[in-house]
Design an enzyme around this catalytic site. Structure first.
Site, mmCIF file in Angstrom:
data_model
loop_
_atom_site.group_PDB
_atom_site.id
_atom_site.type_symbol
_atom_site.label_atom_id
_atom_site.label_comp_id
_atom_site.label_asym_id
_atom_site.label_seq_id
_atom_site.Cartn_x
_atom_site.Cartn_y
_atom_site.Cartn_z
ATOM 1 N N HIS A 7 0.797 -1.235 0.000
ATOM 2 C CA HIS A 7 0.000 0.000 0.000
ATOM 3 C C HIS A 7 0.829 1.286 0.000
ATOM 4 C CE1 HIS A 7 0.853 -0.172 4.306
ATOM 5 N NE2 HIS A 7 0.668 1.134 4.290
HETATM 6 C C1 UD1 Z 1 -1.876 5.614 5.736
HETATM 7 C C2 UD1 Z 1 -0.540 6.105 6.265
HETATM 8 C C3 UD1 Z 1 0.471 4.977 6.213
HETATM 9 C C4 UD1 Z 1 -0.048 3.736 6.909
HETATM 10 C C5 UD1 Z 1 -1.397 3.358 6.309
HETATM 11 C C6 UD1 Z 1 -1.987 2.135 6.959
HETATM 12 C C7 UD1 Z 1 -0.068 8.500 5.830
HETATM 13 C C8 UD1 Z 1 0.727 9.436 5.009
HETATM 14 N N1 UD1 Z 1 -0.010 7.193 5.456
HETATM 15 O O1 UD1 Z 1 -1.695 5.293 4.349
HETATM 16 O O2 UD1 Z 1 1.666 5.386 6.845
HETATM 17 O O3 UD1 Z 1 0.878 2.681 6.728
HETATM 18 O O4 UD1 Z 1 -2.286 4.470 6.460
HETATM 19 O O5 UD1 Z 1 -3.115 1.696 6.283
HETATM 20 O O6 UD1 Z 1 -0.705 8.913 6.767
HETATM 21 N N2 UD1 Z 1 -8.872 5.084 1.367
HETATM 22 C C9 UD1 Z 1 -10.112 4.523 1.357
HETATM 23 N N3 UD1 Z 1 -10.745 4.354 2.554
HETATM 24 C C10 UD1 Z 1 -10.187 4.701 3.737
HETATM 25 C C11 UD1 Z 1 -8.907 5.295 3.729
HETATM 26 C C12 UD1 Z 1 -8.260 5.467 2.547
HETATM 27 O O7 UD1 Z 1 -10.662 4.189 0.330
HETATM 28 O O8 UD1 Z 1 -10.807 4.479 4.789
HETATM 29 C C13 UD1 Z 1 -8.143 5.246 0.067
HETATM 30 C C14 UD1 Z 1 -8.411 6.562 -0.596
HETATM 31 O O9 UD1 Z 1 -8.370 6.361 -1.978
HETATM 32 C C15 UD1 Z 1 -7.222 7.386 -0.149
HETATM 33 C C16 UD1 Z 1 -6.132 6.349 -0.147
HETATM 34 O O10 UD1 Z 1 -6.769 5.164 0.284
HETATM 35 O O11 UD1 Z 1 -6.970 8.473 -0.959
HETATM 36 C C17 UD1 Z 1 -4.966 6.653 0.727
HETATM 37 O O12 UD1 Z 1 -5.394 6.866 2.081
HETATM 38 P P1 UD1 Z 1 -4.526 7.706 3.098
HETATM 39 O O13 UD1 Z 1 -5.198 7.776 4.409
HETATM 40 O O14 UD1 Z 1 -4.129 8.987 2.484
HETATM 41 O O15 UD1 Z 1 -3.179 6.882 3.238
HETATM 42 P P2 UD1 Z 1 -2.941 5.295 3.361
HETATM 43 O O16 UD1 Z 1 -2.426 4.818 2.058
HETATM 44 O O17 UD1 Z 1 -4.094 4.600 3.948
#
Ligand code: UD1
Length: 355
Positions: free
Chosen positions: A205
């Site tokens: 991820h």
């Molecule tokens: C975040 C953390 C990462 C951690 C990970 C664990 C940061 C910069 N990154 O990454 O360090 O290892 O969490 O999972 O804070 N999305 C959904 N549903 C959700 C959340 C996210 O669909 O509930 C999708 C969206 O498209 C979003 C993308 O995932 O834009 C990325 O989510 P984001 O919270 O920005 O970072 P993670 O990749 O989850």
């Protein structure tokens, strides 16, 4: 003593579980929980609160997804009112996500004492958002709660030794307790995968592995060509980016499924012959649960997992087919992540240094 945990992403809920339980054991400790809303899918959030016995958050900032700036900024602007309402003695920030950095900045600007749980880890990779978040939070914190001796050494080099305390790793507390609770359960796997035969468990991820379509394609191709079935626990970020770039997540040896809840994850790691990941927490959980890991990154913050070959770094996937399933090392692992009682030390530190 009143402390406020600020969490928002899946690995932070895992760390919050043992802190909730430890806080309940001490008289005179009041614990306020703030959920930033960074993770909002039930499989990334609600199931962790349920399975780890975490009460519903006292405040939910409802921030959701966005660019780093928008997401972090939205959290910051919501935090002021929450800090004003609850007036904690401490803010406790967890790990390295955007929720961590926002909690840290909000606390110091409101003159609330800040403690950082899982302090001192460094990848020395300045491209990683997590590395920015760690450095910001460590340098702002009044109390650095450190999981490993390597973390203590990193902080000393940055001139932060006088605020640092080695407490052990709270994820070890919850991982070992969960291992014992799920040992007799059947692992939850796709129907095509026979748990009595060797299989690997994978998660991918990180931005560095998912955002560039060529990089993501290369990783998926390597997993599809693996010599054993690979169960891919697909984070929504991976699902969204694979869809955007027209890449399939189930083909050849690869079987994609939804993310697992924490107890089922622990059980699946115990059953797997190998783990392939770019997650920090999973590298360490696999080490604790005795499953060899291949990490699709150039470096790791949890360098102790590399000793004896429990974990192998394979950023270019050059060795993956040879090492994805390999015998577990036989030497004594020691206890580089503590004795499973880190969360109590965290609460004692907050009590001792509250004044
Ligand atoms: C975040 C953390 C990462 C951690 C990970 C664990 C940061 C910069 N990154 O990454 O360090 O290892 O969490 O999972 O804070 N999305 C959904 N549903 C959700 C959340 C996210 O669909 O509930 C999708 C969206 O498209 C979003 C993308 O995932 O834009 C990325 O989510 P984001 O919270 O920005 O970072 P993670 O990749 O989850």
């Amino acid at each position: 003593m009143k402390f406020m945990s600020v969490v928002g992403a899946r690995p932070q809920f895992v760390k919050l579980g043992p802190i909730v339980r430890a806080a309940q054991q001490y008289d005179g400790v009041e614990h306020v929980i703030v959920h930033t809303g960074q993770h909002y899918d039930p499989l990334l959030s609600d199931v962790f609160f349920r399975d780890l016995g975490i009460p519903a958050p006292d405040a939910h900032l409802g921030v959701g997804s966005g660019t780093h700036g928008r997401q972090t900024g939205a959290m910051l602007s919501e935090m002021d009112a929450v800090l004003e309402k609850y007036q904690p003695d401490w803010v406790l920030a967890y790990g390295d996500t955007n929720s961590t950095a926002a909690a840290a900045m909000a606390a110091v600007k409101m003159h609330v004492k800040l403690a950082h749980l899982e302090s001192g880890l460094r990848s020395f990779n300045r491209r990683m958002p997590e590395e920015h978040n760690r450095i910001i939070t460590d340098h702002l914190s009044d109390l650095l709660l450190v999981p490993t001796q390597v973390g203590m050494d990193n902080l000393a080099k940055e001139g932060l030794a006088h605020r640092a305390l080695l407490v052990g790793d709270v994820m070890t507390d919850v991982c070992l307790a969960t291992r014992d609770a799920v040992a007799d359960d059947a692992p939850q796997l796709p129907a095509q995968v026979d748990p009595s035969q060797p299989f690997a468990l994978a998660t991918i991820h990180r931005a560095d592995n998912t955002d560039d379509p060529d990089r993501l394609r290369a990783i998926l191709e390597a997993l599809k060509a693996a010599p054993v079935p690979v169960v891919l626990l697909a984070h929504p970020r991976l699902v969204a980016l694979a869809k955007k770039h027209g890449l399939s997540l189930s083909n050849g040896s690869l079987f994609a499924v939804e993310p697992l809840a924490y107890p089922q994850m622990v059980r699946a790691v115990m059953a797997a012959s190998g783990v392939v990941t770019d997650s920090g927490g999973l590298q360490k959980e696999a080490f604790l649960l005795g499953t060899p890991t291949t990490t699709i990154r150039t470096e790791t913050e949890w360098t102790e997992t590399l000793d004896d070959g429990w974990n192998i770094l394979d950023p270019e996937l050059a060795q993956l087919s040879d090492v994805i399933v390999r015998p577990a090392p036989t030497g004594d692992q020691g206890q580089p992540y503590g004795d499973g009682k880190a969360s109590e030390r965290v609460i004692e530190a907050l009590l001792n240094f509250a004044g």
